[in-house]
Design an enzyme around this catalytic site. Structure first.
Site, PDB file in Angstrom:
ATOM      1  N   SER A 103       0.835  -1.200   0.000  1.00 34.15           N
ATOM      2  CA  SER A 103       0.000   0.000   0.000  1.00 34.15           C
ATOM      3  C   SER A 103       0.876   1.258   0.000  1.00 34.15           C
ATOM      4  CB  SER A 103      -0.970  -0.053   1.186  1.00 34.15           C
ATOM      5  OG  SER A 103      -2.017   0.877   1.023  1.00 34.15           O
TER       6      SER A 103
ATOM      7  N   ASP B 241      -9.921  -4.166  -5.362  1.00 36.81           N
ATOM      8  CA  ASP B 241      -9.189  -3.096  -4.684  1.00 36.81           C
ATOM      9  C   ASP B 241      -9.446  -1.789  -5.422  1.00 36.81           C
ATOM     10  OD1 ASP B 241      -7.192  -1.342  -3.656  1.00 36.81           O
ATOM     11  OD2 ASP B 241      -5.825  -3.022  -3.319  1.00 36.81           O
TER      12      ASP B 241
ATOM     13  N   HIS C 174      -8.354  -4.749  -0.992  1.00 29.64           N
ATOM     14  CA  HIS C 174      -7.152  -4.038  -0.579  1.00 29.64           C
ATOM     15  C   HIS C 174      -6.633  -4.648   0.730  1.00 29.64           C
ATOM     16  CE1 HIS C 174      -4.284  -0.775  -0.515  1.00 29.64           C
ATOM     17  NE2 HIS C 174      -4.569  -0.561   0.753  1.00 29.64           N
TER      18      HIS C 174
END
Length: 238
Positions: A86, A184, A214
């Site tokens: 991320s 995501d 995600h």
């Protein structure tokens, strides 16, 4: 680190540039270190909102430069790898670009492992259209994290290549493995980055995981175990 390291993995944690810590994934990183014979260095970078852009990138750049200079003496190897999840994936790419552009360093890091990162902070179509579905991250949550990390910046300012690496010249970067879940909001970021990375001349493995949201590797799922195996194999052989 194992008794003998075949490489050093510079790991940058996620958490929207505002949460998380270097020791938050110690158990997983220790397994990776043992199985891939790597020394793992995790960066305790400064977090927003107290320390917005460019504090976090500055800290990651400093850690990477230290490794370039000292890895051979400290760990007995000059084989460097970088990656994260991320926000950590975003910071990994920013770090590689800073090494190249500010210090003329290319080739020191042999590979990048990038899990579900945001690479366009002005928002890709998938970020904008994801809506309010509650799957760890959604459109509003992403927008909020950008406001914490880059306060006072408008959309055009967030498109600057030092903020959004999707808009950077990507030549001279190492081979990459770019992974994202099909559910995501950051799906487009990985698809677009993989295409541009490859077009700039470096090999890319792109993995799109069906049905995954995600941050899926944070959960004890079958696909997580498979993904961690593939990550290990990539970093061990890169």
């Amino acid at each position: 680190m194992p008794d003998h390291a075949d490489g050093v993995y510079l790991h940058i944690h996620g958490g929207g540039w505002a949460f998380g810590s270097a020791d938050g994934q110690d158990e997983r990183l220790w397994r990776l270190a043992e199985q891939a014979r790597l020394a793992v260095v995790s960066v305790e970078y400064r977090l927003a909102p107290e320390h917005p852009f460019p504090a976090g990138p500055d800290d990651c750049e400093a850690a990477a430069r230290w490794l370039v200079k000292h890895a051979a003496a400290e760990f007995g190897t000059e084989r460097l790898l970088i990656g994260g999840e991320s926000a950590g994936a975003h910071l990994s790419v920013v770090t590689l670009l800073r090494l190249r552009d500010r210090h003329g360093i290319t080739g020191a890091f042999r590979a990048a492992h990038l899990l579900f990162g945001p690479y366009d902070l002005s928002m890709t179509p998938s970020q904008r259209s994801f809506g309010s579905r509650q799957l760890l991250s959604n459109t509003d949550a992403i927008r909020g994290s950008y406001e914490l990390f880059t306060p006072g910046m408008g959309q055009e300012q967030r498109r600057a290549s030092e903020v959004s690496p999707l808009f950077a010249n990507l030549t001279g970067l190492p081979p990459a493995r770019i992974v994202v879940g099909a559910e995501d909001p950051l799906l487009d970021d990985s698809l677009f980055l993989a295409q541009r990375w490859q077009a700039a001349g470096a090999p890319v493995q792109l993995g799109v995981v069906a049905g995954a949201m995600h941050g899926f590797t944070l959960f004890p799922l079958t696909i997580t175990e498979r993904e961690l195996r593939r990550e290990r194999d990539f970093l061990a052989t890169a």
